[in-house]
Write a protein that holds these residues in place. Structure first.
Motif, short mmCIF file in Angstrom:
data_model
loop_
_atom_site.label_atom_id
_atom_site.label_comp_id
_atom_site.label_asym_id
_atom_site.label_seq_id
_atom_site.Cartn_x
_atom_site.Cartn_y
_atom_site.Cartn_z
N GLU A 44 4.92 0.25 1.04
CA GLU A 44 4.02 0.92 2.01
C GLU A 44 2.92 1.64 1.25
O GLU A 44 1.83 1.39 1.52
CB GLU A 44 4.72 1.52 2.73
CG GLU A 44 5.84 1.05 3.72
CD GLU A 44 5.10 0.13 4.84
OE1 GLU A 44 4.04 0.51 5.43
OE2 GLU A 44 5.94 -0.76 5.48
N LYS A 45 3.39 2.52 0.31
CA LYS A 45 2.44 3.24 -0.54
C LYS A 45 1.49 2.44 -1.24
O LYS A 45 0.13 2.61 -1.06
CB LYS A 45 3.08 4.12 -1.64
CG LYS A 45 2.12 4.99 -2.21
CD LYS A 45 2.99 6.20 -3.28
CE LYS A 45 2.08 6.91 -3.75
NZ LYS A 45 2.71 7.79 -4.82
N SER A 46 1.74 1.23 -1.85
CA SER A 46 0.79 0.63 -2.61
C SER A 46 0.42 -0.68 -2.10
O SER A 46 -0.74 -1.50 -2.42
CB SER A 46 1.55 -0.04 -4.00
OG SER A 46 2.11 1.04 -4.68
N SER B 114 -0.79 -7.01 -0.62
CA SER B 114 -0.77 -7.95 -1.79
C SER B 114 0.31 -8.49 -2.06
O SER B 114 1.49 -7.87 -1.89
CB SER B 114 -1.46 -7.08 -3.23
OG SER B 114 -2.82 -6.61 -2.74
N VAL B 115 0.40 -9.47 -2.92
CA VAL B 115 1.89 -10.21 -3.09
C VAL B 115 1.77 -10.25 -4.67
O VAL B 115 0.99 -10.69 -5.28
CB VAL B 115 1.94 -11.70 -2.48
CG1 VAL B 115 3.27 -12.24 -2.93
CG2 VAL B 115 1.96 -11.62 -1.08
N PHE B 116 2.62 -9.84 -5.22
CA PHE B 116 3.34 -9.90 -6.48
C PHE B 116 4.50 -10.76 -6.97
O PHE B 116 5.35 -10.53 -5.92
CB PHE B 116 3.26 -8.58 -7.27
CG PHE B 116 1.92 -7.73 -7.43
CD1 PHE B 116 1.43 -7.48 -8.66
CD2 PHE B 116 1.41 -7.35 -6.47
CE1 PHE B 116 0.44 -6.86 -8.69
CE2 PHE B 116 0.14 -6.58 -6.54
CZ PHE B 116 -0.34 -6.38 -7.68
#
Length: 131
Positions: free
Chosen positions: A17-19, A109-111
């Motif tokens: 949630e933070k990033s 975003s997706v990593f």
């Protein structure tokens, strides 16, 4: 037959949630089944999307050639699960990601990452997710 980490693709989806980030993590090689997959070096078409049903298996678009063992591990037909589905793990993960991104993780975003066999799977999965 229940879940067996020695025969099933093992992955995690981490939500930050933070990033504002979703990270898909694929496990590395840890057992004999993984090493058999690693050594299946024959090439195959990189057909996407992965297996979803018998009726859609001819609707794939080819994106080149890839290692057959890794491709089958991620995008091949699986045993029928408790929910009655036998779609590929790659498409199962895509469904979970899309649901998260459309709902509680909108704008994240997706990593994608992995080690050893997980590195190969993460490369193919990242390509799939970018489509």
């Amino acid at each position: 037959e229940g879940f067996s980490s020695s025969r099933e693709l093992v992955y995690a989806i981490v939500v930050s949630e933070k990033s504002k980030r979703l990270t898909v993590v694929f496990r590395g090689s840890v057992n004999g089944n993984d090493w058999v997959t690693n050594l299946s070096g024959t090439m195959t078409n990189f057909g996407l999307p992965g297996f979803t049903s018998e009726s859609t298996s001819d609707l794939k678009e080819n994106y080149g050639r890839v290692h057959m063992g890794f491709y089958r591990y991620l995008f091949g037909k699986t045993k029928v699960g408790n929910n009655g589905s036998n779609k590929s793990k790659g498409e199962e993960i895509m469904g979970i990601l899309c649901s998260l991104l459309e709902n509680e993780c909108k704008g994240f975003s997706v990593f994608v990452t992995g080690h050893s066999i997980g590195g190969a799977l993460s490369t193919m999965f990242a390509f799939r997710a970018a489509l």
